[in-house]
Scaffold this active site. Structure first.
Site, PDB file in Angstrom:
ATOM      1  CB  ALA A   1     -38.065 -19.589  39.893  1.00 16.71           C
TER       2      ALA A   1
ATOM      3  CB  ILE B   1     -39.538 -24.536  37.674  1.00 18.75           C
ATOM      4  CG1 ILE B   1     -40.852 -24.593  36.893  1.00 18.75           C
ATOM      5  CG2 ILE B   1     -39.497 -23.286  38.555  1.00 18.75           C
ATOM      6  CD1 ILE B   1     -42.079 -24.753  37.764  1.00 18.75           C
ATOM      7  CG  HIS B   2     -33.796 -23.309  35.883  1.00 21.22           C
ATOM      8  ND1 HIS B   2     -33.073 -22.183  35.567  1.00 21.22           N
ATOM      9  CD2 HIS B   2     -34.417 -23.701  34.745  1.00 21.22           C
ATOM     10  CE1 HIS B   2     -33.242 -21.917  34.277  1.00 21.22           C
ATOM     11  NE2 HIS B   2     -34.047 -22.823  33.759  1.00 21.22           N
ATOM     12  N   GLY B   3     -33.734 -21.337  38.786  1.00 22.29           N
ATOM     13  CA  GLY B   3     -33.544 -19.933  39.155  1.00 22.29           C
ATOM     14  C   GLY B   3     -33.897 -18.925  38.081  1.00 22.29           C
TER      15      GLY B   3
END
Length: 163
Positions: A18, A13-15
């Site tokens: 997300a 999960i990262h930018g």
């Protein structure tokens, strides 16, 4: 309902996941399937912090994820499933989990990999697992973010071998 998308992304999960992917899929739950992350309180806390508000998070080992999915636990949800490696998805499929498609998003460059795109590098082990998923009639595409074009894994593999 259930699994809307299965994504391979070493960053979990990262930018992009997300914000862009979760919104695009209208996901109500992000499910990270990773044996190591499921054992680590620090990893689980970090993933929770990266999860958008209003979206549920599960961080599960492979066997528990398969059992929960097959029991229908998430049927009324829109699940975005994320793994680090294609082998994890193959294990889920062998345990009876049905996947709609597999989206390859980010696999970093290592000594034993070949580059398919600027963000996707695959080893022979990865290629074997991805082809095995295709043998199960699962579509495998490479796509970094939803507003970029999708590429067929086979097409990129052939181009990569032609270099």
């Amino acid at each position: 309902m259930g699994i809307e998308n299965a994504r391979i992304d070493e960053r979990l999960i990262h930018g992009q996941v997300a914000n862009m992917w979760t919104n695009y899929l209208q996901a109500t739950r992000i499910m990270v399937v990773d044996n190591e992350a499921a054992k680590s309180d620090i990893a689980k806390s970090s993933l929770k912090l990266a999860t958008p508000a209003g979206v549920a998070l599960s961080v599960l080992p492979i066997e528990k994820a398969a059992a929960n999915i097959k029991s229908g636990r998430y049927e009324n949800q829109r699940v975005f499933l994320i793994v680090k490696k294609p082998e994890t998805l193959l294990e889920l499929v062998k345990m009876g989990v049905n996947l709609p498609t597999v989206n390859v998003g980010n696999m970093s460059k290592k000594a034993d990999t070949k580059q398919l795109t600027k963000s996707v590098n695959v080893s022979e082990t990865d290629i074997t697992a991805l082809k095995a998923l295709q043998d199960e009639k699962i579509t495998v595409v490479v796509q970094m973010v939803p507003n970029e074009p999708k590429y067929s894994f086979d097409e990129l593999l052939i181009k990569g071998e032609g270099k």
